[in-house]
Write a protein that holds these residues in place. Structure first.
Motif, short mmCIF file in Angstrom:
data_model
loop_
_atom_site.label_atom_id
_atom_site.label_comp_id
_atom_site.label_asym_id
_atom_site.label_seq_id
_atom_site.Cartn_x
_atom_site.Cartn_y
_atom_site.Cartn_z
N MET A 1 25.64 13.36 3.10
CA MET A 1 24.94 12.18 2.64
C MET A 1 24.90 12.18 1.10
O MET A 1 25.22 13.14 0.46
N GLU A 2 24.42 11.07 0.55
CA GLU A 2 24.52 10.84 -0.88
C GLU A 2 23.16 10.78 -1.57
O GLU A 2 22.14 10.58 -0.92
N HIS A 3 23.21 10.92 -2.87
CA HIS A 3 22.04 10.68 -3.70
C HIS A 3 21.97 9.18 -3.96
O HIS A 3 22.98 8.48 -3.93
N GLU A 4 20.76 8.69 -4.25
CA GLU A 4 20.60 7.25 -4.48
C GLU A 4 19.51 7.04 -5.53
O GLU A 4 18.46 7.67 -5.48
N VAL A 5 19.78 6.14 -6.47
CA VAL A 5 18.79 5.73 -7.47
C VAL A 5 18.61 4.23 -7.31
O VAL A 5 19.59 3.48 -7.27
N ALA A 6 17.35 3.80 -7.20
CA ALA A 6 17.09 2.37 -6.96
C ALA A 6 16.08 1.84 -7.97
O ALA A 6 15.13 2.53 -8.36
N PHE A 7 16.27 0.58 -8.36
CA PHE A 7 15.33 -0.14 -9.19
C PHE A 7 14.74 -1.25 -8.34
O PHE A 7 15.47 -2.01 -7.69
N SER A 8 13.41 -1.36 -8.31
CA SER A 8 12.77 -2.41 -7.52
C SER A 8 11.80 -3.21 -8.36
O SER A 8 11.24 -2.73 -9.34
N TYR A 9 11.62 -4.45 -7.93
CA TYR A 9 10.68 -5.38 -8.56
C TYR A 9 9.81 -5.94 -7.45
O TYR A 9 10.32 -6.43 -6.43
N GLY A 10 8.48 -5.88 -7.62
CA GLY A 10 7.57 -6.37 -6.61
C GLY A 10 6.59 -7.40 -7.14
O GLY A 10 6.11 -7.29 -8.27
N GLN A 11 6.34 -8.40 -6.32
CA GLN A 11 5.36 -9.47 -6.59
C GLN A 11 4.32 -9.46 -5.49
O GLN A 11 4.67 -9.28 -4.32
N PRO A 12 3.05 -9.66 -5.80
CA PRO A 12 2.03 -9.71 -4.75
C PRO A 12 2.29 -10.83 -3.75
O PRO A 12 2.80 -11.90 -4.11
N ILE B 1 0.30 -10.03 -11.90
CA ILE B 1 0.67 -8.62 -11.76
C ILE B 1 2.06 -8.50 -11.14
O ILE B 1 2.42 -9.27 -10.24
N GLN B 2 2.83 -7.57 -11.66
CA GLN B 2 4.15 -7.25 -11.11
C GLN B 2 4.26 -5.73 -11.07
O GLN B 2 3.61 -5.02 -11.84
N LYS B 3 5.14 -5.24 -10.19
CA LYS B 3 5.37 -3.80 -10.09
C LYS B 3 6.85 -3.54 -10.29
O LYS B 3 7.69 -4.11 -9.61
N LEU B 4 7.17 -2.70 -11.26
CA LEU B 4 8.54 -2.27 -11.53
C LEU B 4 8.63 -0.79 -11.21
O LEU B 4 7.75 -0.02 -11.58
N VAL C 1 11.61 11.26 -1.46
CA VAL C 1 11.77 10.26 -2.52
C VAL C 1 10.76 10.53 -3.63
O VAL C 1 9.64 10.96 -3.36
N VAL C 2 11.18 10.34 -4.89
CA VAL C 2 10.26 10.40 -6.03
C VAL C 2 10.31 9.05 -6.74
O VAL C 2 11.37 8.41 -6.79
N ASN C 3 9.17 8.62 -7.27
CA ASN C 3 9.05 7.29 -7.87
C ASN C 3 8.40 7.37 -9.24
O ASN C 3 7.50 8.18 -9.46
N ALA C 4 8.83 6.48 -10.12
CA ALA C 4 8.18 6.30 -11.41
C ALA C 4 8.28 4.82 -11.74
O ALA C 4 9.29 4.17 -11.44
N GLY C 5 7.23 4.27 -12.32
CA GLY C 5 7.28 2.85 -12.63
C GLY C 5 6.08 2.38 -13.41
O GLY C 5 5.37 3.18 -14.03
N GLN C 6 5.87 1.07 -13.33
CA GLN C 6 4.78 0.44 -14.06
C GLN C 6 4.18 -0.70 -13.26
O GLN C 6 4.90 -1.44 -12.59
N LEU C 7 2.86 -0.82 -13.36
CA LEU C 7 2.17 -2.06 -12.97
C LEU C 7 2.04 -2.84 -14.26
O LEU C 7 1.49 -2.33 -15.24
N GLN C 8 2.56 -4.03 -14.29
CA GLN C 8 2.46 -4.88 -15.47
C GLN C 8 1.58 -6.07 -15.13
O GLN C 8 1.85 -6.77 -14.15
N THR C 9 0.54 -6.27 -15.92
CA THR C 9 -0.38 -7.38 -15.67
C THR C 9 -0.51 -8.22 -16.93
O THR C 9 -0.10 -7.81 -18.02
N SER C 10 -1.15 -9.36 -16.77
CA SER C 10 -1.43 -10.21 -17.92
C SER C 10 -2.50 -9.59 -18.80
O SER C 10 -2.76 -10.06 -19.90
N ALA C 11 -3.13 -8.49 -18.33
CA ALA C 11 -4.20 -7.83 -19.09
C ALA C 11 -3.88 -6.37 -19.38
O ALA C 11 -4.77 -5.55 -19.52
#
Length: 153
Positions: free
Chosen positions: A1-12, A20-23, A45-55
């Protein structure tokens, strides 16, 4: 099997009192067979990201385990679960527009299909639920739709 790196974008899924958005950037370790007679595999799986808000924004770090079920070579459904640590879990101004996730430790699960376009590319959609499991006084949860693109190597 393979390694995989993914970028995701989430909206409520539902409207929030602040924008608010989640990257997120995720690293999926190679899958291991979970059930010998079925095309079902597990992976860390390991994750790193940001919650980005208007505040303001906050950093996310975490990890967990996933389970993949291959319906065909290109198409799979994945379920993941684990924990996040938020360095900032309160956004906005109380009484105006405010979001308090209760505390830094949050549980998550994610489920969704993906399609492998070629040897190195996969794209998918997912539903994700994030909650502190009533560990703190406030537990507003974050339910989001996500789209993601992955590079396999």
């Amino acid at each position: 099997m393979e390694h995989e790196v993914a970028f995701s974008y989430g909206q409520p899924i539902e409207e929030q009192n602040i924008d608010i958005q989640k990257l997120e950037l995720s690293y999926f370790f190679p899958e291991s067979n979970a059930v010998n007679s079925l095309p079902v595999y597990w992976y860390p799986v390991v994750n790193a990201g940001q919650l980005q808000t208007s505040a303001g924004s906050g950093t996310i770090a975490g990890g967990g385990l996933g389970l993949s079920w291959y319906l065909a070579n290109q198409f799979k459904i994945a379920v993941e679960g684990g924990m996040y640590y938020y360095d900032n879990f309160q956004f906005g101004e109380k009484g105006v527009a405010y979001k308090d996730y209760g505390g830094p430790w949050q549980f998550y699960y994610r489920i969704g299909p993906s399609y492998r376009f070629d040897k190195h590319a996969r794209a998918g959609i997912a539903f994700q639920h994030i909650s502190n499991g009533d560990r703190y006084n406030s537990n507003p949860a974050f339910d989001a739709y996500q789209v993601y693109f992955a590079y396999l190597f």
